[in-house]
Design an enzyme around this catalytic site. Structure first.
Site, PDB file in Angstrom:
ATOM      1  N   HIS A  14       0.993  -1.099  -0.017  1.00 41.77           N
ATOM      2  CA  HIS A  14      -0.130   0.122   0.171  1.00 41.77           C
ATOM      3  C   HIS A  14       0.637   1.424  -0.095  1.00 41.77           C
ATOM      4  O   HIS A  14       1.562   1.554   0.881  1.00 41.77           O
ATOM      5  CB  HIS A  14      -0.878   0.067   1.165  1.00 41.77           C
ATOM      6  CG  HIS A  14      -1.856   0.848   1.026  1.00 41.77           C
ATOM      7  ND1 HIS A  14      -3.129   0.430   1.792  1.00 41.77           N
ATOM      8  CD2 HIS A  14      -1.816   2.656   0.970  1.00 41.77           C
ATOM      9  CE1 HIS A  14      -4.082   1.778   1.766  1.00 41.77           C
ATOM     10  NE2 HIS A  14      -3.350   3.041   1.359  1.00 41.77           N
ATOM     11  N   HIS A  16       1.447   5.202  -1.535  1.00 43.73           N
ATOM     12  CA  HIS A  16       1.206   6.680  -2.520  1.00 43.73           C
ATOM     13  C   HIS A  16       2.449   7.452  -3.291  1.00 43.73           C
ATOM     14  O   HIS A  16       2.580   7.413  -2.403  1.00 43.73           O
ATOM     15  CB  HIS A  16       0.085   7.442  -1.608  1.00 43.73           C
ATOM     16  CG  HIS A  16      -1.205   7.381  -0.751  1.00 43.73           C
ATOM     17  ND1 HIS A  16      -2.115   6.867  -1.799  1.00 43.73           N
ATOM     18  CD2 HIS A  16      -0.938   6.667  -0.034  1.00 43.73           C
ATOM     19  CE1 HIS A  16      -2.954   6.194  -1.087  1.00 43.73           C
ATOM     20  NE2 HIS A  16      -2.251   6.140  -0.008  1.00 43.73           N
ATOM     21  N   LYS A 100      -9.500  -0.227  -5.508  1.00 42.38           N
ATOM     22  CA  LYS A 100      -9.399   0.430  -4.090  1.00 42.38           C
ATOM     23  C   LYS A 100     -10.397   1.060  -4.640  1.00 42.38           C
ATOM     24  O   LYS A 100     -11.205   1.635  -5.275  1.00 42.38           O
ATOM     25  CB  LYS A 100      -8.069   1.429  -4.544  1.00 42.38           C
ATOM     26  CG  LYS A 100      -8.101   2.471  -2.758  1.00 42.38           C
ATOM     27  CD  LYS A 100      -8.098   1.248  -1.562  1.00 42.38           C
ATOM     28  CE  LYS A 100      -8.358   2.273  -0.682  1.00 42.38           C
ATOM     29  NZ  LYS A 100      -6.893   2.797  -0.163  1.00 42.38           N
ATOM     30  N   HIS A 137     -10.691   0.975   1.812  1.00 44.52           N
ATOM     31  CA  HIS A 137     -10.809   2.385   3.431  1.00 44.52           C
ATOM     32  C   HIS A 137     -12.380   2.817   3.877  1.00 44.52           C
ATOM     33  O   HIS A 137     -12.386   2.052   3.468  1.00 44.52           O
ATOM     34  CB  HIS A 137     -10.341   3.267   2.459  1.00 44.52           C
ATOM     35  CG  HIS A 137     -10.475   4.659   2.864  1.00 44.52           C
ATOM     36  ND1 HIS A 137      -9.061   5.045   3.682  1.00 44.52           N
ATOM     37  CD2 HIS A 137     -10.647   4.940   4.195  1.00 44.52           C
ATOM     38  CE1 HIS A 137      -9.196   6.066   4.370  1.00 44.52           C
ATOM     39  NE2 HIS A 137     -10.409   5.991   5.337  1.00 44.52           N
ATOM     40  N   HIS A 175      -4.577  -0.590   6.095  1.00 44.86           N
ATOM     41  CA  HIS A 175      -4.506   0.211   7.165  1.00 44.86           C
ATOM     42  C   HIS A 175      -5.444   0.548   8.537  1.00 44.86           C
ATOM     43  O   HIS A 175      -5.747   0.922   8.789  1.00 44.86           O
ATOM     44  CB  HIS A 175      -3.747   1.027   6.968  1.00 44.86           C
ATOM     45  CG  HIS A 175      -5.134   2.305   6.042  1.00 44.86           C
ATOM     46  ND1 HIS A 175      -6.437   2.316   6.347  1.00 44.86           N
ATOM     47  CD2 HIS A 175      -4.713   2.606   4.502  1.00 44.86           C
ATOM     48  CE1 HIS A 175      -7.242   2.705   5.161  1.00 44.86           C
ATOM     49  NE2 HIS A 175      -5.995   2.902   3.922  1.00 44.86           N
ATOM     50  N   ASP A 248       1.072   2.494   3.658  1.00 41.83           N
ATOM     51  CA  ASP A 248       0.202   4.160   3.161  1.00 41.83           C
ATOM     52  C   ASP A 248       1.233   5.175   3.489  1.00 41.83           C
ATOM     53  O   ASP A 248       0.828   6.142   3.633  1.00 41.83           O
ATOM     54  CB  ASP A 248      -0.256   4.420   4.020  1.00 41.83           C
ATOM     55  CG  ASP A 248      -1.756   4.458   3.650  1.00 41.83           C
ATOM     56  OD1 ASP A 248      -1.496   4.805   2.651  1.00 41.83           O
ATOM     57  OD2 ASP A 248      -2.486   5.624   4.657  1.00 41.83           O
TER      58      ASP A 248
HETATM   59  O1  DOR Z   1      -3.600   9.353   5.546  1.00 41.70           O
HETATM   60  C1  DOR Z   1      -3.771   9.325   4.421  1.00 41.70           C
HETATM   61  N1  DOR Z   1      -4.142   9.900   3.150  1.00 41.70           N
HETATM   62  N2  DOR Z   1      -4.665   7.957   4.107  1.00 41.70           N
HETATM   63  C2  DOR Z   1      -5.504   7.754   3.161  1.00 41.70           C
HETATM   64  O2  DOR Z   1      -6.192   7.169   3.409  1.00 41.70           O
HETATM   65  C3  DOR Z   1      -4.846   9.129   1.619  1.00 41.70           C
HETATM   66  C4  DOR Z   1      -3.755   9.309   2.299  1.00 41.70           C
HETATM   67  C5  DOR Z   1      -3.304  10.877   1.167  1.00 41.70           C
HETATM   68  O3  DOR Z   1      -3.657   9.664  -0.171  1.00 41.70           O
HETATM   69  O4  DOR Z   1      -2.211  11.300   1.397  1.00 41.70           O
HETATM   70 ZN    ZN Z   2      -3.612   5.059   1.229  1.00 40.03          ZN
END
Ligand code: DOR
Ligand code: ZN
Length: 344
Positions: A14, A16, A100, A137, A175, A248
């Site tokens: 997971h 970003h 997702k 999520h 998460h 995450d």
């Molecule tokens: O804390 C987070 N940041 N939780 C999420 O679900 C998305 C992520 C983000 O893309 O910044």
């Molecule tokens: Zn995430």
């Protein structure tokens, strides 16, 4: 006490990675530690088509240091109107590994998310059919539900019915932050698993308010009470095949975090494995780290285990207070701390 720990190369289930300059700045932090990563699709605009998934994967590969052996695994962003054929095609063409589900408005760039799961039963049937995991999520978004209760209520309102109606669908409860979620996953069938972040293993909700508002500890789902953190540590280090590594990692420019309306997310990619190792060591469970980091994830996804190894050494390293990226600065998780493990 062991001075080194060598494990099979791990994956991050997971992440970003963002886009543009931020992508180039952050991707190699993940690629240095992990062989593969499940890449979240919450870009602006979100990745809702096979073509967009393929193009994003190309941009990621163009940004990865060619000396690193790294494979991004792409995900589709589910909307109320996405067609089942997009998921089938994405799978057939080797573009989408998973999809997702963001409940609409649950978190960063989720405005196009799913407003009610009943809109996507056809999509879920198609995913069940082709063996594509659903990544959740897991939070409800009703205004009257307390932010700290959103995950537990999601289990009752959505998860239980989802698992009942799609018994063959692989589901990753992403998460997880609560004892309720850890217990739910542990007791569910083998088609249900969960990722656990390094940060939810290390601090409880007090950290967000210690002496003032601490935006760098703010993420979603938000950190919960201590009893939940302890339940997560127990689950992650239990050796159960249902829990695996998903950082995450969610970078935001320092100004976007330190703001009147600060963004949610912890940028933990640079020291993720060291952070997990510390937690596993404290729990007397270093022998379980390899299962959590390198084995349970690929087995759940039905992918081969990585070849090769990575070695962690008992060697102090100081985490910088901030990292300077090309267009902004960013505050990493563990900023200013000394970590007792280092990836060799
Ligand atoms: O804390 C987070 N940041 N939780 C999420 O679900 C998305 C992520 C983000 O893309 O910044
Ligand atoms: Zn995430």
């Amino acid at each position: 006490m062991t001075d080194t720990l060598t494990i099979r190369r791990p994956d991050d289930w997971h992440v970003h990675l963002r886009d543009g300059a931020m992508l180039s700045d952050v991707v190699n932090h993940t690629a240095r530690q992990f062989a593969r990563a499940i890449v979240m699709p919450n870009l602006k605009p979100p990745v809702t088509t096979v073509a967009a998934g393929r193009a994003y994967r190309d941009r990621i590969m163009a940004a990865v240091d060619p000396s690193l052996d790294f494979t991004p695994l792409m995900t589709a962003y589910l909307t109320d109107t996405i067609a089942p054929s997009e998921l089938r095609e994405g799978k057939n063409q080797g573009v989408f590994t998973a999809a997702k589900l963001y409940p609409a408005n649950a978190t960063t760039n989720s405005a196009h998310g799913v407003s009610d799961i009943k809109h996507i039963h056809g999509v879920l049937d198609a995913m069940e059919d082709v063996g594509m995991p659903l990544l959740l999520h897991g939070e409800v978004t009703h205004k009257d539900v307390d932010i700290f209760d959103r995950e537990a209520i999601f289990i009752d309102e959505v998860m239980v019915g989802l698992v009942r109606e799609h018994p063959g669908l692989k589901i990753v409860f992403e998460h997880i932050t609560t004892k309720e979620a850890a217990d739910f996953v542990a007791e569910a069938g083998d088609n249900v698993a969960a990722t656990i972040t390094p940060h939810h293993l290390r601090y409880n909700r007090n950290a967000i308010f210690e002496g003032g508002i601490r935006p760098h500890y703010y993420c979603l789902p938000i950190a919960k009470r201590e009893k939940h953190r302890l339940a997560l540590r127990k689950a992650a280090t239990s050796g159960s095949h249902k829990f695996f590594l998903g950082t995450d990692t969610a970078p935001h420019a320092v100004g976007a975090k330190e703001s009147a309306c600060g963004c949610a997310g912890v940028f933990n990619a640079p020291y993720a494995l060291e952070s997990y190792a510390l937690t596993f060591q404290e729990e007397g469970a270093l022998d379980k780290l390899e299962k959590f980091a390198s084995i349970n994830g690929p087995k759940f996804y039905g992918l081969p285990l990585n070849e090769g190894t990575i070695t962690l050494s008992k060697k102090d390293q100081k985490v910088p207070e901030r990292l300077t990226l090309s267009e902004t600065d960013i505050i990493p998780f563990h900023a200013g701390e000394t970590l007792s493990w280092s990836v060799s």
